[in-house]
Design a protein around this motif. Structure first.
Motif, mmCIF file in Angstrom:
data_model
loop_
_atom_site.group_PDB
_atom_site.id
_atom_site.type_symbol
_atom_site.label_atom_id
_atom_site.label_comp_id
_atom_site.label_asym_id
_atom_site.label_seq_id
_atom_site.Cartn_x
_atom_site.Cartn_y
_atom_site.Cartn_z
ATOM 1 N N ASP A 145 0.803 -1.222 0.000
ATOM 2 C CA ASP A 145 0.000 0.000 0.000
ATOM 3 C C ASP A 145 0.835 1.270 0.000
ATOM 4 O O ASP A 145 0.388 2.305 -0.525
ATOM 5 C CB ASP A 145 -0.920 0.019 1.220
ATOM 6 C CG ASP A 145 -1.978 -1.074 1.164
ATOM 7 O OD1 ASP A 145 -2.252 -1.585 0.059
ATOM 8 O OD2 ASP A 145 -2.523 -1.417 2.226
ATOM 9 N N ASN A 146 2.018 1.229 0.597
ATOM 10 C CA ASN A 146 2.787 2.455 0.823
ATOM 11 C C ASN A 146 4.231 2.394 0.360
ATOM 12 O O ASN A 146 4.929 3.403 0.404
ATOM 13 C CB ASN A 146 2.779 2.795 2.321
ATOM 14 C CG ASN A 146 1.382 3.014 2.862
ATOM 15 O OD1 ASN A 146 0.680 3.914 2.425
ATOM 16 N ND2 ASN A 146 0.960 2.172 3.803
ATOM 17 N N GLY A 147 4.704 1.217 -0.065
ATOM 18 C CA GLY A 147 6.108 1.069 -0.403
ATOM 19 C C GLY A 147 6.497 1.785 -1.675
ATOM 20 O O GLY A 147 5.660 2.218 -2.474
ATOM 21 N N ALA A 148 7.783 1.901 -1.874
ATOM 22 C CA ALA A 148 8.330 2.591 -3.043
ATOM 23 C C ALA A 148 8.043 1.804 -4.320
ATOM 24 O O ALA A 148 7.922 0.577 -4.318
ATOM 25 C CB ALA A 148 9.830 2.780 -2.878
ATOM 26 N N ILE A 149 7.949 2.536 -5.419
ATOM 27 C CA ILE A 149 7.840 1.973 -6.764
ATOM 28 C C ILE A 149 9.112 2.364 -7.512
ATOM 29 O O ILE A 149 9.396 3.550 -7.679
ATOM 30 C CB ILE A 149 6.618 2.524 -7.522
ATOM 31 C CG1 ILE A 149 5.339 2.357 -6.707
ATOM 32 C CG2 ILE A 149 6.516 1.892 -8.897
ATOM 33 C CD1 ILE A 149 4.849 0.950 -6.567
ATOM 34 N N ASP A 150 9.884 1.376 -7.934
ATOM 35 C CA ASP A 150 11.179 1.645 -8.569
ATOM 36 C C ASP A 150 11.127 1.180 -10.019
ATOM 37 O O ASP A 150 10.986 -0.005 -10.301
ATOM 38 C CB ASP A 150 12.281 0.904 -7.807
ATOM 39 C CG ASP A 150 13.679 1.381 -8.166
ATOM 40 O OD1 ASP A 150 13.826 2.100 -9.171
ATOM 41 O OD2 ASP A 150 14.623 1.020 -7.437
ATOM 42 N N LEU A 151 11.265 2.121 -10.938
ATOM 43 C CA LEU A 151 11.145 1.823 -12.362
ATOM 44 C C LEU A 151 12.436 1.320 -12.998
ATOM 45 O O LEU A 151 12.434 0.979 -14.185
ATOM 46 C CB LEU A 151 10.686 3.075 -13.123
ATOM 47 C CG LEU A 151 9.372 3.716 -12.678
ATOM 48 C CD1 LEU A 151 9.025 4.895 -13.582
ATOM 49 C CD2 LEU A 151 8.241 2.698 -12.675
ATOM 50 N N GLN A 152 13.525 1.228 -12.222
ATOM 51 C CA GLN A 152 14.804 0.875 -12.833
ATOM 52 C C GLN A 152 15.656 0.082 -11.846
ATOM 53 O O GLN A 152 16.402 0.639 -11.047
ATOM 54 C CB GLN A 152 15.544 2.149 -13.283
ATOM 55 C CG GLN A 152 16.723 1.868 -14.186
ATOM 56 C CD GLN A 152 17.232 3.108 -14.867
ATOM 57 O OE1 GLN A 152 16.783 4.214 -14.589
ATOM 58 N NE2 GLN A 152 18.175 2.944 -15.771
ATOM 59 N N VAL A 153 15.548 -1.243 -11.927
ATOM 60 C CA VAL A 153 16.314 -2.135 -11.057
ATOM 61 C C VAL A 153 16.984 -3.193 -11.930
ATOM 62 O O VAL A 153 16.328 -4.071 -12.491
ATOM 63 C CB VAL A 153 15.420 -2.813 -10.001
ATOM 64 C CG1 VAL A 153 16.268 -3.710 -9.088
ATOM 65 C CG2 VAL A 153 14.677 -1.767 -9.176
ATOM 66 N N ASN A 154 18.314 -3.107 -12.042
ATOM 67 C CA ASN A 154 19.092 -4.044 -12.856
ATOM 68 C C ASN A 154 19.456 -5.311 -12.092
ATOM 69 O O ASN A 154 19.862 -6.309 -12.689
ATOM 70 C CB ASN A 154 20.391 -3.381 -13.322
ATOM 71 C CG ASN A 154 20.171 -2.032 -13.963
ATOM 72 O OD1 ASN A 154 19.837 -1.940 -15.125
ATOM 73 N ND2 ASN A 154 20.376 -0.967 -13.187
ATOM 74 N N GLY A 155 19.338 -5.253 -10.785
ATOM 75 C CA GLY A 155 19.682 -6.380 -9.924
ATOM 76 C C GLY A 155 19.604 -5.939 -8.478
ATOM 77 O O GLY A 155 19.395 -4.746 -8.190
ATOM 78 N N ILE B 135 8.610 -3.146 -8.613
ATOM 79 C CA ILE B 135 9.733 -2.686 -9.433
ATOM 80 C C ILE B 135 9.498 -3.069 -10.891
ATOM 81 O O ILE B 135 8.689 -3.942 -11.207
ATOM 82 C CB ILE B 135 11.084 -3.271 -8.996
ATOM 83 C CG1 ILE B 135 11.186 -4.758 -9.386
ATOM 84 C CG2 ILE B 135 11.358 -3.061 -7.529
ATOM 85 C CD1 ILE B 135 12.600 -5.257 -9.583
ATOM 86 N N LEU B 136 10.238 -2.405 -11.770
ATOM 87 C CA LEU B 136 10.444 -2.876 -13.123
ATOM 88 C C LEU B 136 11.869 -3.417 -13.197
ATOM 89 O O LEU B 136 12.830 -2.688 -12.921
ATOM 90 C CB LEU B 136 10.252 -1.752 -14.141
ATOM 91 C CG LEU B 136 8.858 -1.136 -14.217
ATOM 92 C CD1 LEU B 136 8.796 -0.112 -15.342
ATOM 93 C CD2 LEU B 136 7.774 -2.195 -14.391
ATOM 94 N N ARG C 202 6.613 -3.116 -19.723
ATOM 95 C CA ARG C 202 6.012 -1.875 -19.251
ATOM 96 C C ARG C 202 6.715 -0.624 -19.759
ATOM 97 O O ARG C 202 6.081 0.420 -19.919
ATOM 98 C CB ARG C 202 6.021 -1.849 -17.705
ATOM 99 C CG ARG C 202 5.269 -2.995 -17.060
ATOM 100 C CD ARG C 202 3.765 -2.845 -17.227
ATOM 101 N NE ARG C 202 3.033 -3.941 -16.621
ATOM 102 C CZ ARG C 202 2.332 -4.833 -17.299
ATOM 103 N NH1 ARG C 202 2.258 -4.754 -18.619
ATOM 104 N NH2 ARG C 202 1.689 -5.804 -16.690
ATOM 105 N N LEU C 203 8.044 -0.713 -19.990
ATOM 106 C CA LEU C 203 8.823 0.497 -20.270
ATOM 107 C C LEU C 203 9.989 0.161 -21.185
ATOM 108 O O LEU C 203 10.646 -0.876 -21.009
ATOM 109 C CB LEU C 203 9.337 1.073 -18.947
ATOM 110 C CG LEU C 203 10.226 2.315 -18.968
ATOM 111 C CD1 LEU C 203 9.496 3.509 -19.559
ATOM 112 C CD2 LEU C 203 10.706 2.644 -17.550
ATOM 113 N N VAL C 204 10.237 1.015 -22.169
ATOM 114 C CA VAL C 204 11.416 0.908 -23.030
ATOM 115 C C VAL C 204 12.105 2.262 -23.062
ATOM 116 O O VAL C 204 11.472 3.289 -23.340
ATOM 117 C CB VAL C 204 11.045 0.471 -24.464
ATOM 118 C CG1 VAL C 204 12.266 0.574 -25.390
ATOM 119 C CG2 VAL C 204 10.518 -0.965 -24.469
#
Length: 319
Positions: A14-24, A55-56, A133-135
């Protein structure tokens, strides 16, 4: 929105971070051909324990078939691990349609960079089985914005990055549906023209783009980051980690897609010759702390930068 590791799973969702860029994360490189689904499961357990809701997973430039294979493994992990299914919102391809020019190509292997086509873009869509989702691409690598248009028509968010487009090229991409800029202030040479440069160009289009920033104080010094956020507006800005396998692990030697990475005592992630950075060792909880302690933002603004704006920019994250 700094979150400690005792946060419940539901609170994290519900409140955690959303990270769009995680390589590992936590010793696991999503761009390695040797990792297993069990490795991916453990990385996502660690991400959730650090207060990350979604994450993405980011696949960087490599041989085209290799990139697609890595994405397929992540999708398989979603089907076989409950925690991966809960935390992995989809795939982010950062490349291969980026600039091959030194400085702009960054840590990506220039020999694997490709010119964008609609056909190649749709191959990326297909290999993710509905989870792309993202390029991130370079508008100048996408003639007539055909790949951008094909991706947007397929429900994929397109972001500019590792690029040096003209104003006309960027505007053409925006007209085709490009709506974001990846880690602004990075993915470009250390030295640029004072005024006519890609950073200024992206900031001038902030009303049309979400602008992403790495808030570790290494990729962009905090004083510069504060200027960028003020110029872009917090309502159009997104903080990402750009985390690699070193995130959450401390100083040492790691890798990204086979490239050696040295993490120093300050958390900077260097290639072996120290000529450029290779991703980040920062967690999103550290990013939240930096936004509060180094930039003076309140909890509401931190939530906006690390969760709300990402959801607005990529609504399919919650689908």
């Amino acid at each position: 929105m700094a979150i400690d590791q005792t946060t419940s799973n539901q609170d994290t969702i519900d409140n955690g971070a959303i990270d769009l860029q995680v390589n590992g994360f936590a010793g696991v490189d999503f761009n390695s051909d040797s990792i297993t689904i069990d490795d991916i499961h453990q990385a996502f357990e660690s991400l959730r324990a650090c207060g990350v809701a979604k994450i993405l997973a980011t696949i960087i430039t490599d041989r085209f078939e290799r990139m697609k294979s890595r994405a397929r493994l992540l999708v398989q992990a979603m089907h076989r691990s409950e925690v991966v299914a809960q935390v992995l919102a989809g795939v982010h391809f950062e490349g291969p349609f980026i600039s091959p020019v030194p400085g702009y190509v960054g840590a990506h292997p220039a020999e694997s960079v490709l010119t964008a086509t609609a056909d190649k873009a749709l191959q990326l869509v297909d290999c993710c089985e509905g989870h792309l989702r993202l390029v991130t691409l370079a508008p100048e690598q996408d003639a007539a914005a055909a790949a951008t248009q094909a991706l947007v028509d397929s429900g994929v968010v397109v972001s500019a990055g590792h690029c040096n487009p003209s104003a006309d090229q960027l505007d053409r991409a925006i007209d085709a549906g490009l709506s974001m800029f990846t880690h602004l202030g990075n993915g470009c040479p250390l030295e640029l023209s004072r005024h006519a440069n890609v950073i200024q160009l992206a900031l001038s289009r902030a009303e049309q783009l979400y602008l992403c920033f790495i808030a570790d104080g290494v990729h962009v010094p905090f004083f510069a980051l504060k200027n960028y956020l003020r110029a872009a507006g917090v309502e159009r800005s997104i903080v990402v980690s750009d985390a690699i396998s070193a995130a959450g692990c401390g100083p040492g030697r790691y890798s990204l897609a086979g490239q050696p990475v040295v993490v120093d005592a300050n958390g900077a992630t260097w290639c072996e010759d120290r000529s450029h950075l290779v991703g980040s060792a920062m967690t999103m909880s550290q990013a939240c702390a930096n936004l509060r302690d180094a930039l003076g933002y309140d909890e509401s603004t931190i939530r906006q930068l690390t969760r709300d704006n990402a959801l607005a920019a990529v609504p399919a994250i919650l689908s």
